[in-house]
Design a protein around this motif. Structure first.
Motif, PDB file in Angstrom:
ATOM      1  N   ASN A 343       0.845  -1.187   0.000  1.00  0.00           N
ATOM      2  CA  ASN A 343       0.000   0.000   0.000  1.00  0.00           C
ATOM      3  C   ASN A 343       0.884   1.241   0.000  1.00  0.00           C
ATOM      4  OD1 ASN A 343      -2.241  -1.745   2.103  1.00  0.00           O
ATOM      5  ND2 ASN A 343      -2.651  -1.151  -0.012  1.00  0.00           N
ATOM      6  N   ILE A 344       0.518   2.192  -0.867  1.00  0.00           N
ATOM      7  CA  ILE A 344       1.233   3.456  -0.994  1.00  0.00           C
ATOM      8  C   ILE A 344       0.210   4.576  -1.067  1.00  0.00           C
ATOM      9  CG2 ILE A 344       3.228   2.402  -2.169  1.00  0.00           C
ATOM     10  CD1 ILE A 344       2.050   3.465  -4.828  1.00  0.00           C
ATOM     11  N   SER A 345       0.687   5.779  -1.223  1.00  0.00           N
ATOM     12  CA  SER A 345      -0.218   6.914  -1.382  1.00  0.00           C
ATOM     13  C   SER A 345      -1.082   6.733  -2.624  1.00  0.00           C
ATOM     14  CB  SER A 345       0.591   8.206  -1.501  1.00  0.00           C
ATOM     15  OG  SER A 345      -0.228   9.285  -1.907  1.00  0.00           O
ATOM     16  N   MET A 346      -2.370   7.033  -2.513  1.00  0.00           N
ATOM     17  CA  MET A 346      -3.273   6.866  -3.637  1.00  0.00           C
ATOM     18  C   MET A 346      -2.867   7.738  -4.821  1.00  0.00           C
ATOM     19  SD  MET A 346      -5.925   5.212  -4.762  1.00  0.00           S
ATOM     20  CE  MET A 346      -7.063   4.665  -3.478  1.00  0.00           C
ATOM     21  N   ARG A 347      -2.325   8.913  -4.565  1.00  0.00           N
ATOM     22  CA  ARG A 347      -1.951   9.802  -5.676  1.00  0.00           C
ATOM     23  C   ARG A 347      -0.770   9.258  -6.474  1.00  0.00           C
ATOM     24  NH1 ARG A 347      -0.041  12.669  -1.158  1.00  0.00           N
ATOM     25  NH2 ARG A 347       2.234  12.911  -1.089  1.00  0.00           N
ATOM     26  N   ASP A 348      -0.074   8.266  -5.928  1.00  0.00           N
ATOM     27  CA  ASP A 348       1.077   7.680  -6.612  1.00  0.00           C
ATOM     28  C   ASP A 348       0.732   6.324  -7.207  1.00  0.00           C
ATOM     29  OD1 ASP A 348       3.701   7.932  -7.491  1.00  0.00           O
ATOM     30  OD2 ASP A 348       4.532   6.852  -5.777  1.00  0.00           O
ATOM     31  N   SER A 349      -0.567   6.048  -7.384  1.00  0.00           N
ATOM     32  CA  SER A 349      -1.013   4.740  -7.863  1.00  0.00           C
ATOM     33  C   SER A 349      -2.028   4.895  -8.988  1.00  0.00           C
ATOM     34  CB  SER A 349      -1.639   3.948  -6.710  1.00  0.00           C
ATOM     35  OG  SER A 349      -2.223   2.750  -7.181  1.00  0.00           O
ATOM     36  N   LYS A 407      24.525 -16.271 -19.735  1.00  0.00           N
ATOM     37  CA  LYS A 407      24.463 -15.029 -20.503  1.00  0.00           C
ATOM     38  C   LYS A 407      23.037 -14.521 -20.691  1.00  0.00           C
ATOM     39  CE  LYS A 407      28.891 -15.182 -20.910  1.00  0.00           C
ATOM     40  NZ  LYS A 407      29.698 -14.329 -20.011  1.00  0.00           N
ATOM     41  N   LEU A 408      22.085 -15.213 -20.097  1.00  0.00           N
ATOM     42  CA  LEU A 408      20.686 -14.812 -20.222  1.00  0.00           C
ATOM     43  C   LEU A 408      20.028 -14.821 -18.847  1.00  0.00           C
ATOM     44  CD1 LEU A 408      19.738 -16.915 -23.373  1.00  0.00           C
ATOM     45  CD2 LEU A 408      19.710 -14.420 -23.251  1.00  0.00           C
ATOM     46  N   PRO A 409      19.115 -13.895 -18.590  1.00  0.00           N
ATOM     47  CA  PRO A 409      18.405 -13.890 -17.302  1.00  0.00           C
ATOM     48  C   PRO A 409      17.401 -15.030 -17.228  1.00  0.00           C
ATOM     49  CG  PRO A 409      17.479 -12.239 -18.764  1.00  0.00           C
ATOM     50  CD  PRO A 409      18.672 -12.816 -19.482  1.00  0.00           C
ATOM     51  N   ASP A 410      17.034 -15.401 -16.002  1.00  0.00           N
ATOM     52  CA  ASP A 410      15.951 -16.382 -15.849  1.00  0.00           C
ATOM     53  C   ASP A 410      14.801 -15.835 -15.009  1.00  0.00           C
ATOM     54  OD1 ASP A 410      17.131 -16.486 -13.333  1.00  0.00           O
ATOM     55  OD2 ASP A 410      17.095 -18.677 -13.201  1.00  0.00           O
ATOM     56  N   ILE A 411      14.965 -14.607 -14.470  1.00  0.00           N
ATOM     57  CA  ILE A 411      13.861 -13.968 -13.752  1.00  0.00           C
ATOM     58  C   ILE A 411      13.785 -12.494 -14.147  1.00  0.00           C
ATOM     59  CG2 ILE A 411      13.760 -15.509 -11.763  1.00  0.00           C
ATOM     60  CD1 ILE A 411      15.513 -13.553 -10.231  1.00  0.00           C
ATOM     61  N   GLU A 412      12.581 -11.972 -14.097  1.00  0.00           N
ATOM     62  CA  GLU A 412      12.320 -10.563 -14.383  1.00  0.00           C
ATOM     63  C   GLU A 412      11.363 -10.046 -13.320  1.00  0.00           C
ATOM     64  OE1 GLU A 412      10.782  -7.838 -18.143  1.00  0.00           O
ATOM     65  OE2 GLU A 412      10.023  -9.872 -17.924  1.00  0.00           O
ATOM     66  N   ILE A 413      11.631  -8.866 -12.804  1.00  0.00           N
ATOM     67  CA  ILE A 413      10.753  -8.239 -11.819  1.00  0.00           C
ATOM     68  C   ILE A 413      10.214  -6.957 -12.435  1.00  0.00           C
ATOM     69  CG2 ILE A 413      10.586  -7.195  -9.532  1.00  0.00           C
ATOM     70  CD1 ILE A 413      12.847  -9.064  -8.644  1.00  0.00           C
ATOM     71  N   MET A 414       8.898  -6.857 -12.474  1.00  0.00           N
ATOM     72  CA  MET A 414       8.246  -5.716 -13.115  1.00  0.00           C
ATOM     73  C   MET A 414       7.480  -4.913 -12.072  1.00  0.00           C
ATOM     74  SD  MET A 414       7.090  -7.367 -16.720  1.00  0.00           S
ATOM     75  CE  MET A 414       7.516  -5.859 -17.560  1.00  0.00           C
ATOM     76  N   PRO A 415       7.979  -3.723 -11.713  1.00  0.00           N
ATOM     77  CA  PRO A 415       7.227  -2.866 -10.794  1.00  0.00           C
ATOM     78  C   PRO A 415       5.959  -2.329 -11.463  1.00  0.00           C
ATOM     79  CG  PRO A 415       9.546  -2.218 -10.941  1.00  0.00           C
ATOM     80  CD  PRO A 415       9.274  -3.144 -12.078  1.00  0.00           C
ATOM     81  N   MET A 416       4.894  -2.238 -10.693  1.00  0.00           N
ATOM     82  CA  MET A 416       3.634  -1.683 -11.192  1.00  0.00           C
ATOM     83  C   MET A 416       3.024  -0.788 -10.130  1.00  0.00           C
ATOM     84  SD  MET A 416       1.641  -4.830 -13.018  1.00  0.00           S
ATOM     85  CE  MET A 416       2.502  -6.164 -13.841  1.00  0.00           C
ATOM     86  N   ALA A 417       2.447   0.305 -10.546  1.00  0.00           N
ATOM     87  CA  ALA A 417       1.691   1.167  -9.632  1.00  0.00           C
ATOM     88  C   ALA A 417       0.244   0.679  -9.597  1.00  0.00           C
ATOM     89  CB  ALA A 417       1.779   2.611 -10.080  1.00  0.00           C
ATOM     90  N   TYR A 418       0.088  -0.620  -9.437  1.00  0.00           N
ATOM     91  CA  TYR A 418      -1.215  -1.293  -9.517  1.00  0.00           C
ATOM     92  C   TYR A 418      -1.001  -2.691  -8.950  1.00  0.00           C
ATOM     93  CZ  TYR A 418      -5.890  -1.988 -11.596  1.00  0.00           C
ATOM     94  OH  TYR A 418      -7.232  -2.172 -11.796  1.00  0.00           O
ATOM     95  N   GLU A 434      -6.572   2.335  -0.326  1.00  0.00           N
ATOM     96  CA  GLU A 434      -5.231   2.896  -0.390  1.00  0.00           C
ATOM     97  C   GLU A 434      -4.631   2.598  -1.758  1.00  0.00           C
ATOM     98  OE1 GLU A 434      -2.755   2.585   3.380  1.00  0.00           O
ATOM     99  OE2 GLU A 434      -4.115   0.886   3.649  1.00  0.00           O
ATOM    100  N   GLY A 435      -3.607   3.367  -2.116  1.00  0.00           N
ATOM    101  CA  GLY A 435      -2.936   3.110  -3.377  1.00  0.00           C
ATOM    102  C   GLY A 435      -2.211   1.772  -3.365  1.00  0.00           C
ATOM    103  N   THR A 436      -1.996   1.229  -4.537  1.00  0.00           N
ATOM    104  CA  THR A 436      -1.376  -0.095  -4.662  1.00  0.00           C
ATOM    105  C   THR A 436      -0.111  -0.017  -5.496  1.00  0.00           C
ATOM    106  OG1 THR A 436      -3.549  -1.153  -4.545  1.00  0.00           O
ATOM    107  CG2 THR A 436      -1.754  -2.459  -5.441  1.00  0.00           C
ATOM    108  N   TYR A 437       0.903  -0.717  -5.031  1.00  0.00           N
ATOM    109  CA  TYR A 437       2.175  -0.849  -5.749  1.00  0.00           C
ATOM    110  C   TYR A 437       2.586  -2.311  -5.616  1.00  0.00           C
ATOM    111  CZ  TYR A 437       7.020   0.220  -7.151  1.00  0.00           C
ATOM    112  OH  TYR A 437       8.232   0.282  -7.796  1.00  0.00           O
TER     113      TYR A 437
END
Length: 595
Positions: A343-349, A407-418, A434-437
């Motif tokens: 949970n984050i500030s709603m204005r930042d989500s 030489k190649l990744p096996d995981i990816e992390i994707m941030p979302m404001a949702y 509340e805002g969601t991240y």
């Protein structure tokens, strides 16, 4: 005079010709690109058959409105998987969870509803296609120029980005939410460097990168339809390129040559909705080839309905087997994702658009007048990628890539404001006060493989889709590592002063708790692939080997190729939109070159 629509030259089943040089089955991401290339020659006649409508509305071009989670469903085909044995449902039991798989159901296919991400993957990915899968000519040197051929980027960089193609992509100058910039700084603090261009073939394999999006200069979604088959192109080529919508291919028509070889001679067509229109079925001949571009579900479906596929399955359904090809519909893969949320500030989500009507109204005005604001924002803007074996038991990077043999990744992390997980059917409830991240932890190199099978000889019957998520236990270890890294990113962001309150996180970082979370807080990423995989026919590493050779020709059958994400030897360690168009470019190059 042909009875074309005055707005766009669509043809109905009643009005198409009886014969064409090329018949393309499926007007999706790859099909639009292939239709453009094959119809560029004034001497070639092309029929493009698409099961969905054109559906080119204003809302379908607004980046945020048109994505899968925000759309009204009219551009989407929804398929429900079989219960997933390893996932936990809302009753708390394993084996009760079903997943909804979405693909595009209009001209332009999934490029009309996806997150518009334009990423190609690293050169080593394609070099492995050639060396490991035996796909000669598909190494980086063989495909690099095909990516550049269609690209119209916002900058031109030699051997990296081109501006002479049809398909527009761009980056955003700034992040729309503070949380994205904080994630970049946290990744850098943890030793994952910032990568300014995710599509540069020389960038390091591990780091944090801003993403590219298929958005045009007018701030609209730039799908494969808008890039390759816009109204101007369709009208200019209407005498030789016929686009038949709301029509399905019920089966391929085949015959035996004197040599005994099976030959595809054309297609049997019918209306997508049974009983619609005045013509119930038509046969259309292909003078040269039929190319399947119906996607990872549709392409194997058409083959199996035509008697080409795993013999025992077809016999069980009463379908006459004309060619036993076990790999058809097998080896289904997807990038499985697991979420942790805060949970984050709603204005930042992004959630503020849904819960505060005045925010939505303000953003709508900003988009309409100035072409700015949240309606232009893809849900995803940033990606962190690494290899799980670079991380220690707490999820911290501890090894340098110079001393690492991967030489190649096996995981990816994707941030979302949702919220990034699909909690439908899990019993988890998310308050919207509340805002969601969130961080979506994506398994880039899954070991699990599933299947696509017919439920009936009826071409309109639903498919039996089983992604078999987590069926290979080897998939847990990299996902655990990704979750721990996500929590270290959270810790670092908090230490820098960014307020994040735990909302949907595992109860602890013990393996057992992480595994239970992986089984529950998850989702598909819609990156379905490999159900008509390219490779060696007798490759024992894969179920049934392969379906197509390096020239995309179906093994044991003349006159038919497959060109879409179903031919990937395995799901690539990147988002699949740009590679799908590359496959279409490669297919066109081979066909027009007489290969």
């Amino acid at each position: 005079m042909w009875p074309f629509s005055p707005a766009y030259p669509e043809l109905s089943l009643e009005n198409i010709q009886e014969e064409y040089d090329y018949i393309i089955v499926g007007g999706g991401t790859a099909g639009c690109a292939l239709a453009n290339r094959l119809s560029a020659s004034p001497d070639a006649s092309v029929l493009l058959v698409e099961r969905g409508p054109l559906a080119d509305t204003w809302a379908s071009r607004v980046p945020l409105f048109s994505s899968d989670f925000a759309s009204d469903g009219t551009r989407t085909i929804k398929r429900t998987t079989v219960p997933q044995k390893e996932l936990i449902g809302k009753d708390g039991q394993r084996g009760t969870r079903v997943v909804e798989a979405y693909t595009g159901g209009v001209v332009g296919g999934t490029s009309r509803i996806n997150q518009m991400l334009y990423t190609r993957g690293l050169p080593a990915e394609y070099d492995e296609w050639e060396s490991r899968a035996g796909a000669k000519g598909w190494g980086w040197d063989g495909v690099k120029d095909l990516f550049l051929k269609s690209e119209r980027a916002d900058v031109e960089v030699r051997d990296v980005h081109a501006q002479g193609g049809e398909w527009q992509n761009r980056t955003h100058a700034d992040f729309y939410f503070r949380g994205f910039g904080e994630a970049v700084e946290a990744a850098k603090t943890l030793g994952l460097p910032y990568i300014p261009d995710v599509n540069s073939p020389t960038h390091p394999p591990f780091g944090c990168a801003r993403l590219h999006f298929t958005i045009d200069r007018g701030d609209h979604r730039h799908s494969a339809y808008h890039a390759f088959l816009p109204k101007g192109v369709a009208l200019a080529r209407k005498e030789r390129l016929h686009i038949c919508t709301s029509t399905i291919v019920e089966r391929l028509e085949t015959e035996r040559a004197k040599s005994g070889e099976l030959v595809v001679t054309g297609v049997a067509l019918g209306p997508t909705v049974e009983g619609a229109g005045t013509v119930k079925q038509r046969s259309v001949r292909a003078r040269k080839e039929v190319i399947l571009c119906a996607g990872p579900f549709g392409s194997p479906q058409v083959l199996m309905l035509s008697g080409i596929g795993p013999a025992e399955h077809l016999k069980d359904l009463g379908i006459t087997v004309v060619h036993d090809l076990p790999a058809v519909g097998s080896n289904l893969q997807d990038h499985f994702g697991v979420s942790v949320g805060f949970n984050i500030s709603m204005r930042d989500s992004l959630l503020s658009l849904e819960t505060r009507p005045w925010v939505f109204l303000i953003e709508l005005i900003r988009y309409l007048i100035w072409g700015t604001g949240l309606l232009l924002v893809p849900v995803l803007q940033l990606a962190v990628f690494t290899h799980s074996k670079l991380l220690d038991s707490k999820g911290l990077p501890t090894r340098t890539e110079e001393a690492f043999d991967h030489k190649l990744p096996d995981i990816e992390i994707m941030p979302m404001a949702y919220e990034s997980a699909d909690y439908h059917g899990t019993g988890i409830r998310i308050p919207r006060t509340e805002g969601t991240y969130s961080f979506l932890n994506v398994l880039l190199a899954p070991r699990s493989r599933g299947t696509v099978r017919l439920s009936s000889p009826d071409p309109r019957a639903p498919l039996v889709v089983d992604p078999a998520f987590l069926s290979n236990p080897a998939d847990f270890a990299p996902l655990r590592a990704a979750l721990r890294l996500s929590l270290r990113l959270r810790d670092t962001m908090r230490a820098r002063g960014y307020a994040m309150k735990d909302a949907t996180v595992p109860p602890s970082e013990r393996d057992a708790d992480l595994d239970a979370w992986i089984r529950r807080a998850n989702r598909t990423t819609y990156h379905y692939s490999s159900t008509c995989r390219m490779g060696r026919r007798d490759d024992a590493e894969w179920d049934g080997g392969a379906v197509v050779d390096e020239r995309l020709r179906v093994y044991g059958v003349r006159g038919v190729r497959v060109a879409d994400s179903s031919v990937f030897p395995w799901v690539p360690r990147t988002h699949t939109q740009a590679p799908s168009v590359m496959v279409a470019e490669k297919c066109a190059e081979m066909i027009l070159g007489g290969m």
